[in-house]
Scaffold this active site. Structure first.
Site, PDB file in Angstrom:
ATOM      1  N   PRO A   1       0.909  -1.320   0.254  1.00  0.00           N
ATOM      2  CA  PRO A   1      -0.346   0.064   0.169  1.00  0.00           C
ATOM      3  C   PRO A   1       1.110   1.073  -0.333  1.00  0.00           C
ATOM      4  O   PRO A   1       1.739   1.541   0.975  1.00  0.00           O
ATOM      5  CB  PRO A   1      -0.499  -0.149   1.689  1.00  0.00           C
ATOM      6  CG  PRO A   1      -0.429  -1.488   1.892  1.00  0.00           C
ATOM      7  CD  PRO A   1       0.967  -2.551   1.273  1.00  0.00           C
ATOM      8  N   GLU A   2       0.628   1.800  -1.272  1.00  0.00           N
ATOM      9  CA  GLU A   2       1.256   3.623  -1.209  1.00  0.00           C
ATOM     10  C   GLU A   2       0.116   3.951  -0.834  1.00  0.00           C
ATOM     11  O   GLU A   2      -1.485   3.820  -0.657  1.00  0.00           O
ATOM     12  CB  GLU A   2       2.067   3.819  -2.331  1.00  0.00           C
ATOM     13  CG  GLU A   2       3.186   2.986  -2.129  1.00  0.00           C
ATOM     14  CD  GLU A   2       3.819   4.222  -3.025  1.00  0.00           C
ATOM     15  OE1 GLU A   2       4.178   5.217  -2.919  1.00  0.00           O
ATOM     16  OE2 GLU A   2       5.354   3.501  -3.732  1.00  0.00           O
TER      17      GLU A   2
END
Length: 271
Positions: free
Chosen positions: A2-3
């Site tokens: 996850p960004e």
DNA sequence: ATGGGCACCTGGCTGC
DNA sequence: TGCAGCCAGGTGCCCA
């Protein structure tokens, strides 16, 4: 995984299944995350109605009348909405079972993520209190970045990855934004001109906005469990392209290490 | 205050 | 086939 775009996509994906539902029970299979899942989380959540699902930086804030569940996905976490009796797989650490018969399931192989509980205003929690502005909201721009960079000699890449400066710029999009702005990642932050900071701020907003758009079309009420979601990978200009020709000038992309993380850039386009 | 480095973990891939 | 070594999308904390 996850960004910011992945977290935003998760937020949008899970919200419709959560808001307005009541928590029927909470199953914790593994408490050892980055910080232990608080004892008593089950008791605090059970019976509560979920009133909101928001994102601040890469934190997801799941609000109830009694308090807020703060979730972070770390490097490898995911949150998915499944049928409550869906078979579990490795690293399915926590289930929040809803009165709809579905459940919010937290999976995180590396356990760098966290689930915390806070009462009152969640943005006053220590993890959230000192965060910089959201890159897609008011208050973020070139002038802001430039003023924050006065006296800062850190490399510009590390500067924009600092959540006290601006949130949500992770390792992939930091390299991508610097390429788009034509700035060498090793440049000291204080030596980036005001004009180039304008270009950088725009590039950060653009890259993140585009990635969110793509993520949004890929994912609906579930969260893609694997890799870069959908279609942004093919729009990367430099990330993980060491040795391959620059898409703009054909010069081989370089890979260096900054702050123990890989950085990618084009030595010709980024001076 | 700033900057640099380490820590927390598992899994996948490479090369011997 | 086995195994050591390296790398990975994050970020809080400790130290100089």
């Amino acid at each position: 995984m996850p960004e910011l775009p992945e977290v935003e996509t998760t937020c949008r994906g899970i919200a419709p299944s959560l808001v307005g539902r009541r928590v029927e029970r909470v199953v914790v299979r593994e408490r050892r995350l980055r910080w232990p899942v608080p004892r008593g989380l089950e008791g605090r959540l059970t019976g509560r109605a979920i009133t909101s699902v928001r994102r601040r930086a890469k934190y997801l804030l799941i609000g109830t009348e009694a308090g807020t569940l703060i979730a972070h996905l770390g490097m490898s976490g995911s949150l998915r909405v499944l049928d409550q009796d869906a078979p579990t797989i490795a690293h399915d650490h926590v289930d929040i079972v809803l009165d709809s018969g579905r459940c919010l399931r937290f999976n995180d192989p590396r356990r760098f993520g966290c689930l915390l509980w806070v009462e009152g205003d969640p943005t006053r929690h220590a993890l959230l209190a000192g965060l910089g502005p959201e890159p897609l909201e008011e208050g973020f721009g070139g002038d802001y970045l430039w003023s924050r960079a006065r006296g800062r000699r850190v490399a510009i890449k590390l500067f924009i990855m600092n959540a006290q400066v601006v949130v949500g710029v992770g390792n992939i999009y930091a390299s991508e934004a610097l390429f788009r702005a034509g700035i060498r990642p090793s440049t000291p932050a204080c030596r980036v001109s005001r004009q180039r900071m304008q270009a950088l701020a725009a590039a950060i907003s653009d890259v993140l906005g585009e990635a969110i758009k793509v993520g949004g079309t890929t994912l609906r009420d579930y969260v893609n469990p694997d890799g870069l979601p959908g279609y942004f990978r093919q729009r990367l200009f430099v990330y993980e392209r060491a040795g391959e020709p620059c898409r703009r000038c054909r010069t081989p992309i370089r890979q260096v290490v900054q702050g123990q993380r890989s950085t990618y850039y084009c030595p010709r386009c980024q001076q």
